[in-house]
Design a protein around this motif. Structure first.
Motif, PDB file in Angstrom:
ATOM      1  N   ASP A  56     -20.399 -60.342  -9.461  1.00  0.00           N
ATOM      2  CA  ASP A  56     -21.256 -59.681  -9.157  1.00  0.00           C
ATOM      3  C   ASP A  56     -21.171 -57.756  -9.309  1.00  0.00           C
ATOM      4  N   ARG A  57     -19.914 -57.918  -8.737  1.00  0.00           N
ATOM      5  CA  ARG A  57     -19.180 -57.076  -8.312  1.00  0.00           C
ATOM      6  C   ARG A  57     -18.021 -57.208  -7.990  1.00  0.00           C
ATOM      7  N   ILE A  58     -17.219 -55.400  -8.038  1.00  0.00           N
ATOM      8  CA  ILE A  58     -15.568 -55.867  -7.623  1.00  0.00           C
ATOM      9  C   ILE A  58     -15.760 -54.908  -6.671  1.00  0.00           C
ATOM     10  N   LYS A  59     -14.669 -55.064  -5.373  1.00  0.00           N
ATOM     11  CA  LYS A  59     -14.276 -54.641  -4.190  1.00  0.00           C
ATOM     12  C   LYS A  59     -13.346 -54.410  -3.887  1.00  0.00           C
ATOM     13  N   LEU A  60     -12.633 -53.807  -3.485  1.00  0.00           N
ATOM     14  CA  LEU A  60     -11.294 -53.045  -2.849  1.00  0.00           C
ATOM     15  C   LEU A  60     -10.469 -53.509  -1.932  1.00  0.00           C
ATOM     16  N   VAL A  61     -10.392 -54.406  -0.873  1.00  0.00           N
ATOM     17  CA  VAL A  61      -9.848 -54.296   0.928  1.00  0.00           C
ATOM     18  C   VAL A  61      -9.581 -53.327   0.418  1.00  0.00           C
ATOM     19  N   VAL A  62      -9.926 -52.633   1.548  1.00  0.00           N
ATOM     20  CA  VAL A  62      -8.668 -51.981   2.127  1.00  0.00           C
ATOM     21  C   VAL A  62      -7.863 -52.630   3.849  1.00  0.00           C
ATOM     22  N   GLY A  63      -8.553 -53.909   4.360  1.00  0.00           N
ATOM     23  CA  GLY A  63      -8.418 -54.013   5.191  1.00  0.00           C
ATOM     24  C   GLY A  63      -9.284 -55.890   5.960  1.00  0.00           C
ATOM     25  N   GLU A  64      -8.609 -56.643   6.681  1.00  0.00           N
ATOM     26  CA  GLU A  64      -9.150 -57.440   7.113  1.00  0.00           C
ATOM     27  C   GLU A  64      -8.551 -57.906   8.138  1.00  0.00           C
ATOM     28  N   PHE A  65      -9.288 -58.355   9.673  1.00  0.00           N
ATOM     29  CA  PHE A  65      -8.934 -58.787  11.102  1.00  0.00           C
ATOM     30  C   PHE A  65      -9.874 -58.532  11.639  1.00  0.00           C
ATOM     31  N   LYS A  66      -9.469 -59.603  12.766  1.00  0.00           N
ATOM     32  CA  LYS A  66     -10.468 -60.081  14.429  1.00  0.00           C
ATOM     33  C   LYS A  66     -10.945 -58.875  14.809  1.00  0.00           C
ATOM     34  N   ALA A  67     -11.868 -58.550  14.864  1.00  0.00           N
ATOM     35  CA  ALA A  67     -12.261 -58.182  15.827  1.00  0.00           C
ATOM     36  C   ALA A  67     -13.926 -58.741  16.943  1.00  0.00           C
ATOM     37  N   THR A  68     -13.565 -59.105  18.436  1.00  0.00           N
ATOM     38  CA  THR A  68     -14.376 -59.189  18.530  1.00  0.00           C
ATOM     39  C   THR A  68     -15.003 -58.748  19.966  1.00  0.00           C
ATOM     40  N   ALA A  69     -14.679 -57.221  19.741  1.00  0.00           N
ATOM     41  CA  ALA A  69     -15.004 -55.933  20.996  1.00  0.00           C
ATOM     42  C   ALA A  69     -15.114 -54.228  19.791  1.00  0.00           C
ATOM     43  N   LYS A  78      -9.792 -47.314  12.161  1.00  0.00           N
ATOM     44  CA  LYS A  78      -8.477 -46.172  12.158  1.00  0.00           C
ATOM     45  C   LYS A  78      -7.381 -46.497  11.713  1.00  0.00           C
ATOM     46  N   ALA A  79      -6.868 -47.863  12.460  1.00  0.00           N
ATOM     47  CA  ALA A  79      -4.966 -47.921  11.686  1.00  0.00           C
ATOM     48  C   ALA A  79      -4.788 -47.862  10.295  1.00  0.00           C
ATOM     49  N   LEU A  80      -6.047 -48.372   9.462  1.00  0.00           N
ATOM     50  CA  LEU A  80      -5.829 -48.858   7.994  1.00  0.00           C
ATOM     51  C   LEU A  80      -5.707 -47.263   7.520  1.00  0.00           C
ATOM     52  N   PRO A  81      -4.951 -47.552   6.327  1.00  0.00           N
ATOM     53  CA  PRO A  81      -4.958 -46.186   5.441  1.00  0.00           C
ATOM     54  C   PRO A  81      -5.671 -45.300   4.771  1.00  0.00           C
ATOM     55  N   TRP A  82      -6.936 -44.911   5.185  1.00  0.00           N
ATOM     56  CA  TRP A  82      -7.549 -44.591   4.560  1.00  0.00           C
ATOM     57  C   TRP A  82      -7.752 -43.619   3.725  1.00  0.00           C
ATOM     58  N   GLU A  83      -6.827 -42.602   3.280  1.00  0.00           N
ATOM     59  CA  GLU A  83      -6.726 -41.038   3.361  1.00  0.00           C
ATOM     60  C   GLU A  83      -6.489 -41.844   1.762  1.00  0.00           C
ATOM     61  N   GLN A  84      -5.075 -42.955   1.537  1.00  0.00           N
ATOM     62  CA  GLN A  84      -4.794 -43.552   0.627  1.00  0.00           C
ATOM     63  C   GLN A  84      -6.013 -43.673  -0.825  1.00  0.00           C
ATOM     64  N   PHE A  85      -7.311 -43.655  -0.078  1.00  0.00           N
ATOM     65  CA  PHE A  85      -8.286 -44.419  -1.201  1.00  0.00           C
ATOM     66  C   PHE A  85      -9.571 -42.987  -1.154  1.00  0.00           C
ATOM     67  N   LEU A  86      -9.174 -41.975   0.142  1.00  0.00           N
ATOM     68  CA  LEU A  86     -10.981 -40.684   0.233  1.00  0.00           C
ATOM     69  C   LEU A  86     -10.329 -39.726   0.163  1.00  0.00           C
ATOM     70  N   PRO A  87     -10.642 -39.030  -0.375  1.00  0.00           N
ATOM     71  CA  PRO A  87      -9.836 -37.217  -1.080  1.00  0.00           C
ATOM     72  C   PRO A  87     -10.543 -36.925   0.703  1.00  0.00           C
ATOM     73  N   GLU A  88     -10.685 -35.422   0.207  1.00  0.00           N
ATOM     74  CA  GLU A  88     -11.059 -34.756   1.344  1.00  0.00           C
ATOM     75  C   GLU A  88     -12.697 -34.844   1.543  1.00  0.00           C
ATOM     76  N   ASN A  89     -12.813 -34.106   0.260  1.00  0.00           N
ATOM     77  CA  ASN A  89     -14.049 -33.785   0.344  1.00  0.00           C
ATOM     78  C   ASN A  89     -14.948 -35.250  -0.434  1.00  0.00           C
ATOM     79  N   ALA A  90     -14.706 -36.380   0.177  1.00  0.00           N
ATOM     80  CA  ALA A  90     -15.299 -37.707   0.062  1.00  0.00           C
ATOM     81  C   ALA A  90     -16.427 -38.362   0.271  1.00  0.00           C
ATOM     82  N   GLU A  91     -17.608 -38.752  -0.418  1.00  0.00           N
ATOM     83  CA  GLU A  91     -18.785 -39.066   0.327  1.00  0.00           C
ATOM     84  C   GLU A  91     -18.802 -40.956   0.850  1.00  0.00           C
ATOM     85  N   PHE A  92     -18.719 -40.394   1.759  1.00  0.00           N
ATOM     86  CA  PHE A  92     -18.525 -42.366   2.141  1.00  0.00           C
ATOM     87  C   PHE A  92     -19.596 -43.055   3.178  1.00  0.00           C
ATOM     88  N   PRO A  93     -21.278 -43.378   2.632  1.00  0.00           N
ATOM     89  CA  PRO A  93     -21.211 -44.062   3.605  1.00  0.00           C
ATOM     90  C   PRO A  93     -21.397 -45.471   3.649  1.00  0.00           C
TER      91      PRO A  93
END
Length: 389
Positions: A56-69, A78-93
Motif C-alpha cells: 500500500d505504501r512505504i514508511k520510514l520508522v523514526v522511532g518505536e517505544f512504549k508510551a502510557t502517559a 523529542k529524543a528522536l533524531p528528527w533533524e536527520q530527516f526534516l530540514p528547517e523549512n519542512a512542512e510536517f503535519p
C-alpha cells in the motif's frame, strides 16, 4: 549511504506476497500483521516505491517505544533524531491512530508529537521563532497499538495503488495492488494467454501487462520523497534507469479483457492507452457465457459481481453457473475468481482446487482457484502427446 528501518504496509492477507516482493528486491524482511519490516538505504526507498506491486505504501520508522502517559510520549518523541530527516523549512503535519492503548485521544497524541518535534528542531536549528513550514512535505504518523508508539514518515505520498494510468473507472474498481496480487497468485507466465471476463476499467489486464513485461508499476508517477533533500535526484535517476533496463518491452503478451458493459470496455481501452499498452491489450463487449477459444493453457482471472444487493443474488448465481459451463470444455485453462458469494462453487459446478481468503477493501472474499493441466515442458512433448491421442 545510511540504513533506515522501513515498512511496506499491506492489506490483510497480502503480507506474504509483499514480503516475497521485498525479498526479490534483495532485502531481508520480517512479516507482521499489515506490515513488512525491512532495512535499507536511500536507494531501497526509491526501489520499493517503484517496484512493489502489492504494497500500500512505504514508511520510514523514526522511532518505536512504549508510551502510557503524555509526558512519556513527548519526551521520547523529542529524543528522536528528527533533524536527520526534516530540514528547517519542512512542512510536517502529524496524523494519528490509537488502538487498545491508554493514550486513546488521537488529537492529543498528534498535538504532543507535533510539539515535541518542534522543540527538537528548534534546539537543533537554533530557532527562537515559529517554523514557517513552507518547504518539502513530510507526512508524520503516530500510531499507538497496545501502548506501543510507532512514529513514521510516509515515503510514498499517494498510495502505491495509484499507478497513474487510471483516467476512468466504474462504480467499484478493484485496487491495482489487489489486482497485481491476484495475478501473482496464479500460475500465469507471459507466454500464456490471459483473459479477464469482467474487466471493468481494465485493471487486471493492465496489471498483467506490467507484470508480463516486468515494468515497474511506479515508473510513471511521482512520490512525496522525491522532494526530500537527503534522497537525491541521483538516487531517483539511478532507480528509474535500473527499472528501464529491467523492463522487457519486446516481450510478446496475449492479454484480453471482456465486459458486459460497453461503456466499461471503452474506459478500459482508454486506460490501457494511458498505460502505454494501446496495441498490446484487446477489449471487447461480451457476456461470460459466450466465452470460446481455440488457445490452450491460458489463465482466466476475474473479479465478478458478488450479488450482494437485494435482487442481484439470483442473477449473479445464474451467471456463475453459465460461467462454469462456458469454461468446462477448456481443461488446459486455469480459472481464478474472487468473490464474496459463498455459494460460488455450487453455482460454478465444481469445488475449487484451492481457496484463499482475501479482503477486497473491507469485503471478506474467497479467491477460488481451478488449476488446469500443466503445459508441456517443450514442443516435442506436446507433439508426442497429440500423436498418441
Amino acid at each position: 549511504m545510511s540504513k533506515y528501518q522501513l515498512i511496506a504496509t499491506a492489506a490483510m492477507g497480502l503480507e506474504a506476497i509483499v514480503a516475497k516482493e521485498v525479498r526479490a528486491l534483495g532485502y531481508e524482511c520480517e512479516v507482521d500483521n499489515g506490515r513488512i519490516n525491512f532495512r535499507g538505504d536511500e536507494l531501497a526507498i526509491v526501489r520499493s516505491n517503484l517496484w512493489l506491486r502489492t504494497a500500500d505504501r512505504i514508511k520510514l520508522v523514526v522511532g518505536e517505544f512504549k508510551a502510557t502517559a503524555f509526558d512519556e510520549l513527548f519526551e521520547r518523541t523529542k529524543a528522536l533524531p528528527w533533524e536527520q530527516f526534516l530540514p528547517e523549512n519542512a512542512e510536517f503535519p502529524v496524523s494519528g491512530k490509537s488502538v487498545k492503548s491508554k493514550l486513546f485521544s488521537v488529537s492529543d497524541c498528534q498535538a504532543i508529537v507535533k510539539k515535541a518535534i518542534v522543540e527538537r528542531l528548534r534546539k537543533h536549528y537554533k530557532k527562537t521563532t515559529w517554523f514557517e513550514e513552507n518547504g518539502p512535505l513530510f507526512k508524520i504518523e503516530v500510531s499507538l497499538l497496545k501502548d506501543k508508539a510507532l512514529l513514521t514518515i510516509d515515503c510514498s505520498g499517494a498510495g502505491l495503488h495509484r499507478r497513474g494510468y487510471r483516467i476512468g473507472q466504474g462504480e467499484a474498481p478493484i485496487k491495482e495492488t489487489l489486482a497485481a496480487a491476484l495475478i501473482l497468485l496464479t500460475n500465469w507466465t507471459p507466454d500464456r494467454p490471459f483473459v479477464d471476463p469482467f474487466c471493468g476499467s481494465g485493471t487486471l489486464p493492465i496489471e498483467a501487462a506490467l507484470i508480463g513485461q516486468n515494468i515497474a508499476p511506479g515508473f510513471n508517477r511521482e512520490f512525496i520523497s522525491e522532494n526530500w533533500g537527503w534522497i537525491t535526484a541521483e538516487h531517483w535517476n539511478e532507480g528509474r534507469m535500473e527499472a528501464e533496463d529491467l523492463a522487457r518491452y519486446d516481450q510478446p503478451i496475449d492479454i484480453a479483457g471482456t465486459d458486459l458493459d460497453h461503456r466499461m470496455v471503452k474506459i478500459a481501452s482508454e486506460n490501457a492507452i494511458e498505460a502505454g499498452f494501446a496495441d498490446l491489450l484487446t477489449f471487447k463487449q461480451m457476456q461470460v457465457k459466450d466465452f470460446t477459444t481455440t488457445k490452450e493453457y491460458g489463465v482466466i482471472v476475474g473479479n465478478p459481481p458478488y450479488g450482494e444487493r437485494l435482487g442481484d443474488k439470483a442473477a449473479v448465481e445464474k451467471m456463475y453457473h453459465e460461467m462454469g459451463q462456458a469454461f468446462a470444455p477448456y481443461d488446459t485453462w486455469s480459472v481464478y475468481m474472487l468473490t464474496a458469494n459463498e455459494n460460488f462453487e455450487a453455482c460454478y459446478g465444481k469445488p475449487a482446487t484451492k481457496k484463499r481468503k482475501l479482503f477486497n477493501g473491507f469485503i471478506k472474499t474467497d479467491y477460488y482457484q481451478y488449476w488446469g493441466k500443466r503445459p508441456p515442458k517443450n514442443k516435442d512433448e506436446g507433439i508426442n502427446k497429440r500423436l498418441k491421442e
